[in-house]
Design a protein around this motif. Sequence first.
Motif, short mmCIF file in Angstrom:
data_model
loop_
_atom_site.label_atom_id
_atom_site.label_comp_id
_atom_site.label_asym_id
_atom_site.label_seq_id
_atom_site.Cartn_x
_atom_site.Cartn_y
_atom_site.Cartn_z
N ASP A 165 -60.21 -26.58 -26.25
CA ASP A 165 -60.88 -25.72 -25.27
C ASP A 165 -62.39 -25.92 -25.28
O ASP A 165 -63.03 -25.95 -24.22
N ARG A 166 -62.98 -26.07 -26.49
CA ARG A 166 -64.45 -26.21 -26.57
C ARG A 166 -64.89 -27.44 -25.77
O ARG A 166 -65.97 -27.43 -25.16
N HIS A 167 -64.05 -28.48 -25.77
CA HIS A 167 -64.42 -29.70 -25.08
C HIS A 167 -64.23 -29.58 -23.57
O HIS A 167 -65.08 -30.01 -22.78
N LYS A 168 -63.13 -28.98 -23.16
CA LYS A 168 -62.90 -28.79 -21.72
C LYS A 168 -64.04 -27.98 -21.10
O LYS A 168 -64.52 -28.29 -20.00
N GLN A 169 -64.48 -26.97 -21.83
CA GLN A 169 -65.57 -26.12 -21.30
C GLN A 169 -66.87 -26.92 -21.17
O GLN A 169 -67.59 -26.78 -20.18
N ALA A 170 -67.15 -27.78 -22.15
CA ALA A 170 -68.37 -28.60 -22.08
C ALA A 170 -68.29 -29.59 -20.93
O ALA A 170 -69.27 -29.80 -20.20
N CYS A 171 -67.12 -30.20 -20.74
CA CYS A 171 -66.94 -31.17 -19.64
C CYS A 171 -67.16 -30.49 -18.29
O CYS A 171 -67.84 -31.04 -17.40
N GLN A 172 -66.56 -29.32 -18.12
CA GLN A 172 -66.69 -28.63 -16.83
C GLN A 172 -68.11 -28.16 -16.60
O GLN A 172 -68.59 -28.14 -15.47
#
Length: 518
Positions: A98-105
């Motif tokens: 989740d931490r990565h998906k949020q950064a990507c978005q």
Amino acid sequence: MSQTYYITTPIYYVNDKPHIGHAYTTLSCDVMARFKRLDGYDVTFLTGTDEHGQKVEKAAEVAGVSPQKFTDQVSQNFRELTAKLNFSNDDFIRTTEDRHKQACQKIWSILLENGHITLGKYEGWYSVRDETFYTETELVDGKAPTGAPVEWVEEPSYFFNLSAWQDKLLAFYAENTDFVGPESRFNEVKSFVKGGLRDLSVSRASFKWGVPVPNDGDHVMYVWLDALTNYVTATGWPVDGANGDAEKHERLWPADLHMVGKDILRFHAVYWPAFLMAAGLPLPKRVFAHGWWTNEGQKISKSLGNAIDPNHLAETYGLDQTRYFLMREVPFGNDGIFSVPALTQRINGDLANDLGNLSQRVLSMIFKNCDGIMPAQPEKPAAEDQALLASVDALLDTVRQHIDKQAFHEALRVIWQVISNANRYVDNVAPWALKKTDPARMAEVLAVLAETIRQVAILVQPVMPDAAAKILDQLGVDPAARDFTQLAGQARLANGQMIAKPEPVFPRFVDEADINAG
């Protein structure tokens, strides 16, 4: 507060099991991280896995499991490799977190708001295996330059305006002359950018396994924008997000070093800096592209079945022996030829004969001839004592300069020069003969040698942590006194402590097949 050092491996693609290339990249980062920790830095060492994309979606389908379950299984192989090869990473990131998906978005939204991403249509050749688009002129006999098959793709796609960043990138390269190493690779990057940049497709609509594009459910983010963002994700960015950490991000970003294989340099030295400039984020300080290993001169490939399993090497030849060989055998940055005879030569020559024999015979003489009590350094060192001690005291500065340029082979070469000096000194001074004629001088000579071994063992800790620890244990060096503040004449080996009977640290490698053949 100590100086920080943030180093990253690329995140490894989960469609295959780990091989020597993965181990080589992560090992080089591990050596850097361990060196910097011993040199007083607050180090963060990141590795992880790249888990999205069409290749993974297809591989999961073939395996009959969901993409998430597939990546859970394969990502674990890379986690286990870090433990088996004694890598000291502080974090392990997965692009499905989740931490990565949020950064990507978040980075997508910033690029979109700043006018750097627009919706268009992609038409062109695409390689699923490489996750890369190719122009007609780049194809070789109808295939990608890598030999991978390509297919014609027509689909709606968001584009990043990479073409607008050519001049800014060239200006940045001119101002930051150490941004890419080695220099030959930097020249390739500059040449590529000078040749003109095309806008970059950053989304795909033909599959679903990826980070969803914000406010457009038909698209997932293209694997490279997704994958590269991991380096800032791990710093606690975006700082205002659910996983935000403003203090950590401030401390770690920009990264000090991205270590990559030469095949993915363009993404790290062209696309990633452009994304960061467009998002208003600082650029990493350095990207280093290392070479590839071949198996006895033959390119390693799945089709040839000649992959080299790093776990097998460690189990067969010894973990620290394997680590040493990989860092010493080839000038770092060049391609290298892996062969068992070359590995055996390093183990039996550099390790067993040079360092192992030096340590074993000096400690054995102290145990036998000094009643197992560590002798004191000479109050008035002879000229030959001074010469040897001066050469080992000078090592830290020289080794540090090489390590900071990622010249690991050179760092080890200069350490081994001192080991050679010490072996010559033993032969010339002949402490075994002094036992009868001048036992006080014999004790001084053994003390000088033990001090030389102490400093060498401290310096080789980043490459061979277990073997170095064994040598330092045998010398009676306190575990709290093994960092670089203890080098370069700042400290000397204590005397008066009892030592145990020494055990060889580097056994010679004898191939059982050779014995049987004989």
